[in-house]
Design an enzyme around this catalytic site. Structure first.
Site, PDB file in Angstrom:
ATOM      1  N   ASN A   9      13.817  27.143 -65.108  1.00 27.32           N
ATOM      2  CA  ASN A   9      15.211  26.723 -65.208  1.00 27.32           C
ATOM      3  C   ASN A   9      15.242  25.779 -63.908  1.00 27.32           C
ATOM      4  O   ASN A   9      15.378  25.981 -62.852  1.00 27.32           O
ATOM      5  CB  ASN A   9      16.271  27.855 -64.892  1.00 27.32           C
ATOM      6  CG  ASN A   9      17.577  27.278 -64.994  1.00 27.32           C
ATOM      7  OD1 ASN A   9      17.880  26.157 -65.317  1.00 27.32           O
ATOM      8  ND2 ASN A   9      18.586  28.300 -64.499  1.00 27.32           N
ATOM      9  N   LYS A  11      17.540  23.885 -63.652  1.00 25.80           N
ATOM     10  CA  LYS A  11      18.973  23.300 -63.324  1.00 25.80           C
ATOM     11  C   LYS A  11      19.534  21.997 -63.031  1.00 25.80           C
ATOM     12  O   LYS A  11      18.957  21.219 -64.088  1.00 25.80           O
ATOM     13  CB  LYS A  11      19.339  23.917 -61.864  1.00 25.80           C
ATOM     14  CG  LYS A  11      18.961  25.563 -61.810  1.00 25.80           C
ATOM     15  CD  LYS A  11      19.559  26.368 -60.745  1.00 25.80           C
ATOM     16  CE  LYS A  11      18.765  27.931 -60.949  1.00 25.80           C
ATOM     17  NZ  LYS A  11      19.296  28.829 -59.807  1.00 25.80           N
ATOM     18  N   HIS A  95      24.300  31.991 -67.787  1.00 23.35           N
ATOM     19  CA  HIS A  95      23.711  32.143 -66.583  1.00 23.35           C
ATOM     20  C   HIS A  95      24.738  32.384 -65.378  1.00 23.35           C
ATOM     21  O   HIS A  95      25.979  31.792 -65.628  1.00 23.35           O
ATOM     22  CB  HIS A  95      23.046  30.834 -66.272  1.00 23.35           C
ATOM     23  CG  HIS A  95      22.266  30.963 -64.950  1.00 23.35           C
ATOM     24  ND1 HIS A  95      22.844  30.487 -63.672  1.00 23.35           N
ATOM     25  CD2 HIS A  95      20.696  31.043 -64.893  1.00 23.35           C
ATOM     26  CE1 HIS A  95      21.876  30.457 -63.040  1.00 23.35           C
ATOM     27  NE2 HIS A  95      20.486  30.920 -63.567  1.00 23.35           N
ATOM     28  N   GLU A  97      25.497  30.803 -62.690  1.00 25.16           N
ATOM     29  CA  GLU A  97      26.075  29.534 -62.238  1.00 25.16           C
ATOM     30  C   GLU A  97      27.462  29.227 -63.203  1.00 25.16           C
ATOM     31  O   GLU A  97      28.443  28.647 -62.648  1.00 25.16           O
ATOM     32  CB  GLU A  97      25.059  28.716 -61.952  1.00 25.16           C
ATOM     33  CG  GLU A  97      24.393  28.825 -60.666  1.00 25.16           C
ATOM     34  CD  GLU A  97      23.003  28.456 -60.654  1.00 25.16           C
ATOM     35  OE1 GLU A  97      22.543  27.744 -61.515  1.00 25.16           O
ATOM     36  OE2 GLU A  97      22.050  29.003 -59.841  1.00 25.16           O
ATOM     37  N   GLU A 165      19.276  38.942 -63.723  1.00 22.09           N
ATOM     38  CA  GLU A 165      19.233  38.072 -62.124  1.00 22.09           C
ATOM     39  C   GLU A 165      20.528  38.525 -61.471  1.00 22.09           C
ATOM     40  O   GLU A 165      21.827  38.035 -61.608  1.00 22.09           O
ATOM     41  CB  GLU A 165      19.886  36.516 -63.022  1.00 22.09           C
ATOM     42  CG  GLU A 165      18.434  36.164 -63.566  1.00 22.09           C
ATOM     43  CD  GLU A 165      18.413  34.541 -63.485  1.00 22.09           C
ATOM     44  OE1 GLU A 165      17.432  33.931 -62.996  1.00 22.09           O
ATOM     45  OE2 GLU A 165      19.522  33.734 -63.811  1.00 22.09           O
ATOM     46  N   GLY A 171      18.789  31.853 -55.449  1.00 27.14           N
ATOM     47  CA  GLY A 171      18.617  30.650 -54.510  1.00 27.14           C
ATOM     48  C   GLY A 171      18.893  31.172 -53.273  1.00 27.14           C
ATOM     49  O   GLY A 171      19.125  30.561 -52.428  1.00 27.14           O
ATOM     50  N   SER A 210      15.147  34.342 -57.131  1.00 27.37           N
ATOM     51  CA  SER A 210      14.299  33.942 -55.697  1.00 27.37           C
ATOM     52  C   SER A 210      12.784  34.624 -55.973  1.00 27.37           C
ATOM     53  O   SER A 210      11.840  34.968 -55.275  1.00 27.37           O
ATOM     54  CB  SER A 210      14.660  34.828 -54.487  1.00 27.37           C
ATOM     55  OG  SER A 210      15.765  34.081 -54.159  1.00 27.37           O
TER      56      SER A 210
HETATM   57  P1  13P Z   1      15.882  31.095 -57.981  1.00 25.88           P
HETATM   58  O1  13P Z   1      14.491  31.421 -58.425  1.00 25.88           O
HETATM   59  O2  13P Z   1      16.114  29.687 -57.471  1.00 25.88           O
HETATM   60  O3  13P Z   1      16.592  31.998 -56.872  1.00 25.88           O
HETATM   61  O4  13P Z   1      16.981  30.791 -59.233  1.00 25.88           O
HETATM   62  C1  13P Z   1      17.005  31.817 -60.223  1.00 25.88           C
HETATM   63  C2  13P Z   1      17.746  31.427 -61.318  1.00 25.88           C
HETATM   64  O5  13P Z   1      18.830  31.291 -61.240  1.00 25.88           O
HETATM   65  C3  13P Z   1      16.920  31.178 -62.563  1.00 25.88           C
HETATM   66  O6  13P Z   1      17.831  30.944 -63.610  1.00 25.88           O
END
Ligand code: 13P
Length: 249
Positions: A9, A11, A95, A97, A165, A171, A210
């Site tokens: 991903n 982003k 997701h 976010e 997740e 993150g 992570s």
């Molecule tokens: P990170 O791997 O940066 O923690 O992000 C995970 C994520 O949101 C994947 O969709």
């Protein structure tokens, strides 16, 4: 047997040139039969370019979002048909976010899952609790609620992927404890069996939050997990491939 799905991903990262350079390197690394399914999820404007680069390769294309309606007056949104025309196979739905920053609720997310599935694409329903919810013992009820509404009205789970997740692991550099991810995946599996019966056996359950080359094996070795959804570490093709290799069975 479920083939693990390891997903990148991106982003809101990368320009067209960066995407091209990344995909060229990734395709140099990945053999024709990688033993694991890989998918990259670029931003919408990069999808045509990525589709071109990935044509004929074992790496699949995914999208980070979609609108539940097939068409209409939804300025700034993208339909599942538009994604399908580009050769998109997977679509992230809900997701964390999107839920947190763009106020998407479970019912809206459920509409996306149904739309993606009805179009013959594969939804990746993202679920996960906040730190406060975990600390107060509500991790499972929260995830269960997200599953119930996110999969409401879905007749068949064909192609479905569930990504666990935990919000606090995204993150932050602090991944979940593999034992906690394992327990949650087992609960999700049992819930899916209850809801869909035998048809649920093909549903893959990913862990995200992570994941990096150094810890990926701890998750991807677990029989309860069928892959990973990777953010930050997936921005580097070598790191992404290193992660994917730990999922090979
Ligand atoms: P990170 O791997 O940066 O923690 O992000 C995970 C994520 O949101 C994947 O969709």
């Amino acid at each position: 047997m479920r083939v693990p799905l390891v997903a990148a991903n991106w982003k809101m990262h990368k320009t067209a040139w960066e995407a091209r350079t990344y995909l060229k390197r990734l395709l140099d690394l990945v053999p024709p039969e990688p033993g694991v399914e890989l998918a990259v999820f670029p931003s919408f404007p990069l999808l045509p370019e990525a589709a071109r680069a990935l044509r004929g390769s074992p790496v699949r294309l995914g999208a980070q979002n979609v609108h539940p309606e097939p068409a209409g007056a939804y300025t700034g949104e993208v339909s599942v048909l538009q994604l399908a025309e580009l050769g998109v196979r997977y679509v992230l739905c809900g997701h964390s976010e999107r839920r947190k920053l763009f106020f998407e609720d479970d019912r809206f997310v459920g509409g996306k899952v149904r739309a993606v599935s009805a179009a013959g694409l594969a939804p990746i329903l993202c679920v996960g609790e906040t730190l406060e919810e975990r600390k107060t013992g509500r991790a499972w009820p929260v995830v269960e609620g997200q599953l119930a509404l996110g999969l409401e009205g879905l007749g068949s789970p064909g192609g479905l992927v569930v990504a666990y997740e935990p919000v606090w692991a995204i993150g932050t550099g602090v991944a979940a404890h593999p034992a906690d991810a394992r327990e949650m995946a087992a609960r999700i599996r049992a819930w899916l069996r209850d809801r869909f019966g035998e048809g649920s056996e093909g549903v893959r359950i990913q862990y995200g939050g992570s994941v990096k080359p150094e810890n990926a094996g701890e998750f991807l070795r677990l029989p309860e997990l069928d892959g990973a959804l990777v953010g930050g570490a997936s921005l580097d093709p070598d790191a992404f491939w290193a992660i994917a290799q730990t999922a090979r069975r």
